[in-house]
Scaffold this motif. Structure first.
Motif, short mmCIF file in Angstrom:
data_model
loop_
_atom_site.label_atom_id
_atom_site.label_comp_id
_atom_site.label_asym_id
_atom_site.label_seq_id
_atom_site.Cartn_x
_atom_site.Cartn_y
_atom_site.Cartn_z
N VAL A 177 48.74 37.86 69.96
CA VAL A 177 47.70 37.49 68.99
C VAL A 177 46.76 36.46 69.59
O VAL A 177 45.54 36.55 69.47
CB VAL A 177 48.34 36.96 67.69
CG1 VAL A 177 47.28 36.34 66.79
CG2 VAL A 177 49.06 38.08 66.96
N SER A 178 47.32 35.47 70.27
CA SER A 178 46.50 34.43 70.89
C SER A 178 45.57 35.02 71.94
O SER A 178 44.36 34.70 71.98
CB SER A 178 47.40 33.37 71.52
OG SER A 178 46.62 32.40 72.20
N ASN A 179 46.09 35.91 72.78
CA ASN A 179 45.27 36.51 73.83
C ASN A 179 44.15 37.39 73.25
O ASN A 179 43.01 37.36 73.71
CB ASN A 179 46.14 37.33 74.78
CG ASN A 179 47.08 36.46 75.59
OD1 ASN A 179 46.79 35.28 75.81
ND2 ASN A 179 48.21 37.02 76.01
N LEU A 180 44.52 38.19 72.24
CA LEU A 180 43.51 39.06 71.63
C LEU A 180 42.41 38.25 70.94
O LEU A 180 41.22 38.58 71.03
CB LEU A 180 44.17 40.01 70.63
CG LEU A 180 45.00 41.15 71.22
CD1 LEU A 180 45.68 41.94 70.12
CD2 LEU A 180 44.11 42.07 72.06
N LEU A 181 42.78 37.17 70.26
CA LEU A 181 41.77 36.35 69.58
C LEU A 181 40.85 35.67 70.60
O LEU A 181 39.65 35.52 70.37
CB LEU A 181 42.45 35.29 68.70
CG LEU A 181 43.12 35.82 67.43
CD1 LEU A 181 43.81 34.69 66.67
CD2 LEU A 181 42.10 36.50 66.52
N GLY A 228 36.65 39.57 61.67
CA GLY A 228 36.79 40.87 62.31
C GLY A 228 37.89 40.89 63.34
O GLY A 228 38.64 41.89 63.46
N ALA A 229 38.03 39.80 64.12
CA ALA A 229 39.07 39.74 65.14
C ALA A 229 40.46 39.77 64.51
O ALA A 229 41.38 40.46 65.01
CB ALA A 229 38.90 38.48 65.98
N VAL A 230 40.65 39.03 63.42
CA VAL A 230 41.94 39.01 62.74
C VAL A 230 42.29 40.41 62.24
O VAL A 230 43.45 40.88 62.35
CB VAL A 230 41.94 37.99 61.60
CG1 VAL A 230 43.19 38.14 60.74
CG2 VAL A 230 41.85 36.57 62.15
N ALA A 231 41.30 41.10 61.70
CA ALA A 231 41.56 42.45 61.20
C ALA A 231 41.93 43.40 62.34
O ALA A 231 42.83 44.25 62.20
CB ALA A 231 40.33 42.97 60.47
N MET A 232 41.26 43.26 63.49
CA MET A 232 41.57 44.11 64.64
C MET A 232 42.96 43.82 65.19
O MET A 232 43.72 44.74 65.54
CB MET A 232 40.51 43.90 65.73
CG MET A 232 39.12 44.38 65.34
SD MET A 232 37.86 43.98 66.57
CE MET A 232 38.44 44.97 67.94
N VAL A 233 43.34 42.54 65.28
CA VAL A 233 44.68 42.17 65.77
C VAL A 233 45.75 42.71 64.82
O VAL A 233 46.78 43.26 65.27
CB VAL A 233 44.79 40.65 65.93
CG1 VAL A 233 46.23 40.23 66.19
CG2 VAL A 233 43.88 40.16 67.05
N GLU A 234 45.51 42.55 63.54
CA GLU A 234 46.48 43.06 62.56
C GLU A 234 46.64 44.56 62.68
O GLU A 234 47.75 45.10 62.63
CB GLU A 234 46.02 42.68 61.15
CG GLU A 234 46.99 43.13 60.05
CD GLU A 234 46.48 42.76 58.66
OE1 GLU A 234 47.22 42.98 57.69
OE2 GLU A 234 45.34 42.26 58.57
#
Length: 302
Positions: free
Chosen positions: A280-284, A251-257
């Motif tokens: 990307v690092s901060n959001l994950l 879910g996190a990868v989809a939100m960052v993308e």
């Protein structure tokens, strides 16, 4: 093979037997007793005993007594196995007051459904893991001749064969999906309905020779044995954590993308590859972390 079958004898199967209305036989027997009593009373007079009449009275009374001796009663869902000097003559299932040959011996047998709530058994599953398993079985007698003559004690036979069948079925399946090498393989915990059907089929095959019908069979207890329960619990907890983390990361990868795509399409800000990687690092970290994120205000340049 022929000698073995010959020594065992022919298997018995249930067959119906002719019986009569018990109320008619009761009245007929009482009438014979009355007639015999009158004959004996008349045979004894002031001028001596008329032995011919007296003998007829005795015979009639004996016939009446034999008629009454052939009476028996049956309740609904009950059968009577009739034997003549040890030989099987048939089974009566007609409820109520009935009459049969007075020389028949009668053994009553219940045809009602019975529950067998088996004890917890410790067995090894398909992977060799020790587990505890229990089942409840609903059964009833279908062939009274087999239940009476093919086994010594039908209740004990059902109990012992049920335990043997449950042990055999439990050894055919793994406890759960984690113990299975095939993701689509039926397991004891995940395929309860399939396991119940397999258990019922195994029981039916074992009970056929005793004339017993299996109405239902269900597992009532299923757990790892105490000596490995704590280890398996930790494993299950670890698997649950891994599965949850996997979903969170997806879910996190989809939100960052989605965020990067939206920023790029709307020209909100232009980011080079290095700053995209940092974002990307901060959001994950924020989305996948266990603790709440602590905001840091950057007073400098981007």
């Amino acid at each position: 093979m022929g000698g073995v079958l010959g020594s065992r004898g022919t298997a018995h199967t249930e067959q119906p037997v002719t019986t009569f209305n018990g109320f008619v036989a009761l009245i007929f027997g009482l009438v014979l007793l009355a007639i015999g009593g009158v004959c004996m009373w008349q045979a004894v007079g002031h001028f001596g005993v008329v032995w011919g009449t007296f003998s007829i009275g005795v015979i009639v009374i004996l016939l009446g007594a034999l008629t009454l001796a052939g009476l028996y009663t049956l309740q609904p869902n009950e059968a009577a196995i009739l034997q003549l000097f040890g030989a099987y003559r048939g089974t009566s299932r007609v409820a109520g007051l009935r009459a049969a040959n007075p020389f028949y011996t009668r053994k009553k047998l219940s045809l009602r459904a019975r529950n067998l709530n088996g004890e917890k058994l410790k067995v090894n599953d398909k992977r060799g893991n020790p587990i505890e398993i229990g089942a409840v079985i609903v059964w009833r007698v279908e062939d009274t001749a087999k239940a009476r003559f093919e086994v010594d004690d039908v209740d004990l036979y059902v109990k012992l064969q049920s335990e043997a069948a449950l042990r055999h079925v439990a050894s055919l399946y793994a406890y759960d999906e984690a113990d299975s090498q095939d993701a689509e393989e039926i397991t004891l915990r995940g395929g309860l309905d399939d396991v119940a059907q397999a258990l019922a089929a195994e029981l039916s095959a074992r009970f056929a020779s005793a004339g017993v019908l299996v109405s239902d069979a269900r597992l009532t207890h299923l757990a790892y044995a105490p000596e490995i329960a704590q280890v398996m619990l930790r494993r299950q907890q670890a698997e649950a954590v891994i599965s949850a983390r996997h979903k969170i990361v997806q879910g996190a990868v989809a939100m960052v993308e989605s965020a990067l795509t939206a920023l790029s399409e709307r020209n909100v800000v232009t980011l080079d590859d290095e700053r995209k990687a940092a974002m990307v690092s901060n959001l994950l970290v924020v989305l996948c972390g266990d603790n709440e994120a602590q905001p840091i205000i950057n007073a400098g340049t981007l």
